[in-house]
Design a protein around this motif. Structure first.
Motif, PDB file in Angstrom:
ATOM      1  N   ASP A  26       0.852  -1.179   0.000  1.00 33.59           N
ATOM      2  CA  ASP A  26       0.000   0.000   0.000  1.00 33.59           C
ATOM      3  C   ASP A  26       0.896   1.240   0.000  1.00 33.59           C
ATOM      4  OD1 ASP A  26      -1.200   2.154   2.058  1.00 33.59           O
ATOM      5  OD2 ASP A  26      -2.843   1.253   0.926  1.00 33.59           O
ATOM      6  N   ASP A  48     -11.290  -2.498  -4.176  1.00 36.90           N
ATOM      7  CA  ASP A  48     -11.730  -2.442  -2.785  1.00 36.90           C
ATOM      8  C   ASP A  48     -10.684  -1.883  -1.827  1.00 36.90           C
ATOM      9  OD1 ASP A  48     -10.009  -4.507  -3.151  1.00 36.90           O
ATOM     10  OD2 ASP A  48     -11.078  -5.927  -1.862  1.00 36.90           O
ATOM     11  N   SER A  49      -9.599  -1.287  -2.352  1.00 35.40           N
ATOM     12  CA  SER A  49      -8.577  -0.745  -1.457  1.00 35.40           C
ATOM     13  C   SER A  49      -7.812   0.368  -2.155  1.00 35.40           C
ATOM     14  CB  SER A  49      -7.605  -1.850  -1.009  1.00 35.40           C
ATOM     15  OG  SER A  49      -6.902  -2.389  -2.108  1.00 35.40           O
ATOM     16  N   SER A  50      -6.860   0.943  -1.430  1.00 34.88           N
ATOM     17  CA  SER A  50      -6.111   2.079  -1.947  1.00 34.88           C
ATOM     18  C   SER A  50      -5.023   1.640  -2.926  1.00 34.88           C
ATOM     19  CB  SER A  50      -5.477   2.849  -0.788  1.00 34.88           C
ATOM     20  OG  SER A  50      -4.664   1.995  -0.014  1.00 34.88           O
ATOM     21  N   ARG A  85      -1.634   0.704  -4.829  1.00 35.07           N
ATOM     22  CA  ARG A  85      -0.548  -0.147  -4.366  1.00 35.07           C
ATOM     23  C   ARG A  85       0.603  -0.137  -5.365  1.00 35.07           C
ATOM     24  NH1 ARG A  85      -2.459  -3.044  -0.271  1.00 35.07           N
ATOM     25  NH2 ARG A  85      -0.556  -4.278  -0.201  1.00 35.07           N
ATOM     26  N   HIS A  99       0.036  -5.371   4.052  1.00 32.46           N
ATOM     27  CA  HIS A  99      -0.920  -4.359   4.473  1.00 32.46           C
ATOM     28  C   HIS A  99      -0.365  -3.524   5.605  1.00 32.46           C
ATOM     29  CE1 HIS A  99      -4.065  -6.191   2.016  1.00 32.46           C
ATOM     30  NE2 HIS A  99      -3.609  -7.360   2.429  1.00 32.46           N
TER      31      HIS A  99
END
Length: 294
Positions: free
Chosen positions: A220, A262-264, A266, A289
């Motif tokens: 991330d 579904d996430s920031s 990377r 993570h």
């Protein structure tokens, strides 16, 4: 440190003379994985404070010299390479090392002019004056090991004043890590040609975590920012990372920016040539993570 303590430490150590030849560059994994150095070429006085799980790191500089930089860390790569080479050859290395500026500068890919010698001495001053407190390899996070990258260094000369080279004393924390074969990695000599502080730091991180994993790893961007110790805001840090991905300067690795639904955002990385990799050992790419103990 008092002069008496310095003399006593020197007297208790055997002097190790640098080995000749084209040695493989080795790096200490702890230095590759965590924020121990300034990534800026300008003088940094703001401390580095880092915490992840049980890992605590604080790096402090003095106004006279500023914080040791990731370019200064090349001297530690040289030292680690010498120690590992000597150990593997059945010789007895030591924390007290002697070398000529020429030997160090040529190993780390620098010039050998007067200006380069002066820069090397300035690097040694920063390495000695920068102080580190860390819980890495301590029994608990409340027990911190405090040290500088170099306990002391000096220029040597004969009775006629002709230079004989340099002597330096490494700290126990670094020396113990280098003697532990599991805590050292060989790096690509092209590393020394990387000019940017961020790309140098990123190569060491990628080499440490990506290694020879066929499918690589990913981080991330916020977690990467924290691990870098950079004073740059996250927005600027992310922009600089994208520029590095665009240029692909890291020897042996391919970088990519990913945006999972579904996430920031990377950063992912994998070896350019993953062979030899037996098919039976292929695994999914490791994903790290925030908060992971790495």
């Amino acid at each position: 440190m008092s002069s008496r303590r310095q003399v006593n430490e020197r007297n208790q150590l055997d002097l190790f003379h640098a080995l000749p030849g084209d040695l493989a560059p080795r790096d200490a994994q702890d230095l590759m994985a965590y924020p121990f150095f300034s990534l800026a070429k300008s003088r940094r006085l703001a401390p580095i404070d880092f915490k992840a799980g049980s890992i605590l790191i604080r790096v402090e500089a003095v106004p006279e010299h500023g914080m040791a930089t990731i370019w200064d860390a090349d001297v530690l790569i040289w030292a680690a390479s010498q120690i590992v080479e000597a150990r593997d050859a059945g010789l007895r290395p030591s924390r007290l090392m002697a070398a000529t500026p020429y030997e160090i500068l040529t190993f780390i890919g620098r010039g050998v002019g007067l200006r380069d010698y002066d820069r090397l001495k300035a690097a040694l001053d920063r390495l000695q004056s920068t102080t580190i407190a860390t819980s890495i390899r301590q029994a608990t996070e409340r027990r911190l090991h405090r040290f500088s990258w170099i306990n002391e260094w000096q220029e040597r000369a004969d009775q006629r004043g002709r230079p004989l080279g340099l002597e330096l004393i490494l700290p126990d924390w670094f020396y113990a890590a280098v003697l532990d074969d599991a805590l050292v990695l060989t790096i690509d000599r092209a590393y020394f040609s990387l000019t940017g502080g961020l790309e140098r730091w990123l190569y060491r991180l990628v080499r440490k975590h990506g290694g020879r994993q066929e499918h690589g790893w990913s981080f991330d961007l916020g977690h990467l920012h924290a691990k870098s110790g950079s004073l740059s805001p996250l927005k600027h840090f992310a922009y600089d990372l994208r520029e590095i991905v665009r240029r692909q300067p890291l020897p042996g690795y391919r970088l990519a920016i990913e945006q999972p639904a579904d996430s920031s955002e990377r950063l992912s990385f994998a070896p350019v040539d993953p062979l030899p990799f037996p098919r039976a050992s292929r695994q999914r790419r490791f994903t790290v993570h925030p908060g992971d103990k790495l």
